[in-house]
Motif scaffolding. Structure first.
Motif, PDB file in Angstrom:
ATOM      1  N   ALA A   1       0.625  -1.022  -0.362  1.00  0.00           N
ATOM      2  CA  ALA A   1       0.157  -0.137   0.149  1.00  0.00           C
ATOM      3  C   ALA A   1       0.838   1.703   0.224  1.00  0.00           C
ATOM      4  O   ALA A   1       1.972   1.399   1.009  1.00  0.00           O
ATOM      5  N   HIS A   2       0.628   2.484  -0.783  1.00  0.00           N
ATOM      6  CA  HIS A   2       1.270   3.701  -1.348  1.00  0.00           C
ATOM      7  C   HIS A   2       0.994   4.520   0.114  1.00  0.00           C
ATOM      8  O   HIS A   2      -0.719   4.399   1.469  1.00  0.00           O
ATOM      9  N   PRO A   3       1.640   5.155   1.069  1.00  0.00           N
ATOM     10  CA  PRO A   3       1.507   5.764   1.808  1.00  0.00           C
ATOM     11  C   PRO A   3       0.067   6.522   2.812  1.00  0.00           C
ATOM     12  O   PRO A   3       0.004   6.252   3.146  1.00  0.00           O
ATOM     13  N   ASP A   4      -0.378   6.805   1.432  1.00  0.00           N
ATOM     14  CA  ASP A   4      -1.744   7.461   1.142  1.00  0.00           C
ATOM     15  C   ASP A   4      -3.001   6.471   2.353  1.00  0.00           C
ATOM     16  O   ASP A   4      -3.843   6.816   2.900  1.00  0.00           O
ATOM     17  N   THR A   5      -2.836   5.075   1.349  1.00  0.00           N
ATOM     18  CA  THR A   5      -3.974   3.987   1.982  1.00  0.00           C
ATOM     19  C   THR A   5      -3.370   3.620   3.437  1.00  0.00           C
ATOM     20  O   THR A   5      -4.380   3.357   4.274  1.00  0.00           O
ATOM     21  N   ILE A   6      -2.174   4.196   3.313  1.00  0.00           N
ATOM     22  CA  ILE A   6      -1.789   3.098   4.318  1.00  0.00           C
ATOM     23  C   ILE A   6      -1.947   3.627   5.402  1.00  0.00           C
ATOM     24  O   ILE A   6      -2.572   3.819   6.881  1.00  0.00           O
ATOM     25  N   LEU A   7      -2.293   5.438   5.513  1.00  0.00           N
ATOM     26  CA  LEU A   7      -2.709   6.337   6.793  1.00  0.00           C
ATOM     27  C   LEU A   7      -4.677   6.134   6.410  1.00  0.00           C
ATOM     28  O   LEU A   7      -5.611   5.867   7.774  1.00  0.00           O
ATOM     29  N   GLU A   8      -5.184   6.122   5.898  1.00  0.00           N
ATOM     30  CA  GLU A   8      -6.337   5.575   5.769  1.00  0.00           C
ATOM     31  C   GLU A   8      -6.838   4.413   6.257  1.00  0.00           C
ATOM     32  O   GLU A   8      -7.532   4.160   7.045  1.00  0.00           O
ATOM     33  N   ILE A   9      -6.023   3.733   6.776  1.00  0.00           N
ATOM     34  CA  ILE A   9      -5.802   1.738   6.435  1.00  0.00           C
ATOM     35  C   ILE A   9      -5.663   1.847   8.457  1.00  0.00           C
ATOM     36  O   ILE A   9      -6.749   1.458   9.126  1.00  0.00           O
ATOM     37  N   VAL A  10      -4.720   3.031   8.993  1.00  0.00           N
ATOM     38  CA  VAL A  10      -4.534   2.833  10.004  1.00  0.00           C
ATOM     39  C   VAL A  10      -5.571   3.727  10.877  1.00  0.00           C
ATOM     40  O   VAL A  10      -5.543   3.571  11.770  1.00  0.00           O
ATOM     41  N   THR A  11      -5.669   4.682  10.658  1.00  0.00           N
ATOM     42  CA  THR A  11      -6.682   5.855  10.969  1.00  0.00           C
ATOM     43  C   THR A  11      -7.652   5.524  12.180  1.00  0.00           C
ATOM     44  O   THR A  11      -7.774   5.696  13.114  1.00  0.00           O
ATOM     45  N   PRO A  12      -8.982   4.509  11.160  1.00  0.00           N
ATOM     46  CA  PRO A  12      -9.408   4.091  12.909  1.00  0.00           C
ATOM     47  C   PRO A  12      -9.049   3.100  13.289  1.00  0.00           C
ATOM     48  O   PRO A  12     -10.216   3.182  14.402  1.00  0.00           O
ATOM     49  N   ILE A  13      -8.030   2.608  13.476  1.00  0.00           N
ATOM     50  CA  ILE A  13      -7.618   1.736  14.513  1.00  0.00           C
ATOM     51  C   ILE A  13      -6.663   2.525  15.369  1.00  0.00           C
ATOM     52  O   ILE A  13      -5.424   1.889  16.477  1.00  0.00           O
ATOM     53  N   SER A  14      -6.192   3.357  15.746  1.00  0.00           N
ATOM     54  CA  SER A  14      -5.166   4.611  15.842  1.00  0.00           C
ATOM     55  C   SER A  14      -5.163   5.517  16.702  1.00  0.00           C
ATOM     56  O   SER A  14      -6.409   6.128  16.780  1.00  0.00           O
ATOM     57  N   SER A  15      -4.394   6.230  17.292  1.00  0.00           N
ATOM     58  CA  SER A  15      -4.962   6.865  18.758  1.00  0.00           C
ATOM     59  C   SER A  15      -4.335   8.231  17.552  1.00  0.00           C
ATOM     60  O   SER A  15      -4.628   9.463  18.493  1.00  0.00           O
TER      61      SER A  15
END
Length: 484
Positions: free
Chosen positions: A59-73
């Motif tokens: 996954a590219h950076p923008d996609t990584i950010l989209e994936i981790v945002t819901p599971i991170s503080s």
């Protein structure tokens, strides 16, 4: 010795950890690959504690950010240009909730600008291509999750079992891509207790001059990491033997002083490495479980670097190094500035080197209380480090001499503790401040007030607590004796 069955079992335990499971599930649900890579895989297999969770993905950076945002503080993208997104992942709920920091990087297929050695960042699509560009085979292993598959295209497992450092591609290509990897080899040799393969050492020696193109900041960071390992002497020997130290820390190989048939002295280079080892031992005994003390370790390694410049061959076969403490302090300050160390580190290391011989006067004859006070005052907040450095500097094989010096330092520390209880020694200052000095002497602000303050401080160090009335009387006498 690493046993393969146990290593694989530890990998499974790592993959089953809540943080890995949560991140892996999020990427799988989004239809992307994910793998733990490098350090956490290596350390888990070695049975070492895993502190850093480094992942790689297609996954590219923008996609990584989209994936981790819901599971991170929290999330940060300071490394977005290089494909890296950081996040603080939350696992558990309520009072049982935990948060761990992870870094997730897009597969890389970098090319390198051979003049500046800066990577021309290119994102890849294949995990094997990402692993090929890594520094050493033991860092070029990945653990795919959530399906838990070990990916090892370059024989990292075999090298891990053999405790050997090799490069995924030829060492000439690897070090040509990034010469800093030569310093990293020394760091990992010390950190992991691994042997550096002969072909890697040969390439380090041949390509040593290329380290000059690496920024001082990157070199400094790698040297600091090396010194903060459990056994930095092994890595330092490697840097000296391959000629790299001559280019990044030349004062250390310069300690290998030549001897002749008429004049003999201890091997200053070997002595310095022994002092470093012993200082680390004192540090661990006094502060078990705490972070390594870089300032103490730098001071221990560099404490005698003034000796080559001050070496004198005396009549009768003696060798002297008069004032090597002062000269060494100046040399250390110059070198650490060139390596872009911070001001506090530079000042502290230089001061410890300047003071490291002071105790040996105590061992030759009992100090007065005023001498002990000055020792504490001059060391300031470096006093405990000076204790450890001075004790570590005793490397004699003469047990009687070593015991005598150890007893003398025990006695000095005891006297310091006693004086601290009596006088609050760390806060030694005259009974009169600048304002009161002006009132007693009938003068205004100016250099004379500073001279009077300094005179009162020396009096305080010599005689201990005087009381304000006596201090005023003595100050007036001193002032009158100067013809004021």
């Amino acid at each position: 010795m690493v046993k393969m069955a146990e290593a694989l079992e530890r990998l499974q335990t790592l993959a089953d950890s809540p943080i890995v499971q949560r991140v892996a599930a999020a990427f799988a649900d989004a239809g992307h690959e994910l793998a733990l890579v490098g350090g956490p895989v290596r350390d888990a297999m070695l049975g070492r504690a895993v502190h850093d969770y480094d992942f790689t993905t297609d996954a590219h950076p923008d996609t990584i950010l989209e994936i981790v945002t819901p599971i991170s503080s929290a999330q940060w993208d300071i490394g977005r240009e290089f494909g890296t997104i950081g996040a603080r992942i939350v696992t558990g709920e309520g009072a049982d909730a935990l948060a761990d920091t992870v870094e997730i990087t897009t597969y890389r297929a970098d090319a390198y600008d051979r003049e500046t050695r800066k990577p021309l960042v290119a994102f890849g699509t294949v995990l094997d291509d990402d692993l090929k560009r890594r520094d050493f085979t033991v860092n070029a292993m990945a653990l795919r999750v959530p399906d838990v598959t070990l990916v090892d295209p370059h024989g990292g497992v075999e090298d891990l079992l053999d405790a050997t450092l090799r490069t995924p591609s030829s060492p000439e290509v690897s070090f040509g891509d990034d010469p800093l990897r030569m310093l990293r080899a020394a760091r990992f040799a010390s950190q992991l207790g691994f042997h550096v393969a002969d072909e890697v050492q040969d390439a380090m020696q041949e390509m040593a001059p290329s380290i000059r193109i690496v920024s001082a900041e990157r070199v400094q960071s790698e040297l600091a990491k090396l010194l903060c390992t459990d056994a930095p002497s092994d890595g330092i020997r490697l840097l000296v033997d391959t000629g790299l130290a001559e280019l990044v820390l030349p004062e250390v190989p310069a300690l290998r002083l030549e001897t002749d048939e008429h004049h003999h002295h201890k091997d200053v280079y070997e002595h310095s490495l022994t002092v470093l080892d012993q200082a680390i031992g004192h540090e661990k005994r006094r502060h078990p479980g705490e972070q390594p003390d870089l300032i103490l370790r730098l001071a221990a390694l560099l404490h005698d670097i003034g000796k080559p410049a001050t070496r004198r061959l005396e009549p009768g076969g003696a060798v002297s190094f008069y004032h090597h403490d002062v000269v060494g302090s100046k040399l250390a300050k110059k070198r650490l500035k060139a390596l872009r160390f911070d001001k506090e580190t530079i000042t502290s290391v230089a001061r410890l080197i300047e003071l490291h011989l002071r105790f040996f006067g105590y061992s030759e004859g009992a100090w007065t209380d005023s001498a002990v006070r000055r020792y504490v005052r001059d060391a300031g907040d470096l006093l405990e480090r000076l204790h450890m450095l001075t004790r570590a500097d005793v490397t004699t094989r003469n047990k009687r001499k070593a015991d005598r010096l150890a007893f003398a330092y025990d006695d000095l520390e005891k006297r310091i503790d006693e004086l601290k209880e009596q006088e609050e020694l760390e806060a030694v200052r005259p009974e009169l401040d600048g304002n009161r000095i002006q009132e007693v002497l009938g003068v205004g602000p100016g250099p004379e007030v500073g001279r009077a303050y300094k005179w009162l401080l020396e009096l305080r160090l010599d005689e201990g607590t005087l009381g304000e009335d006596e201090a005023e009387r003595r100050l007036t006498e001193w002032w009158s004796s100067r013809g004021q």
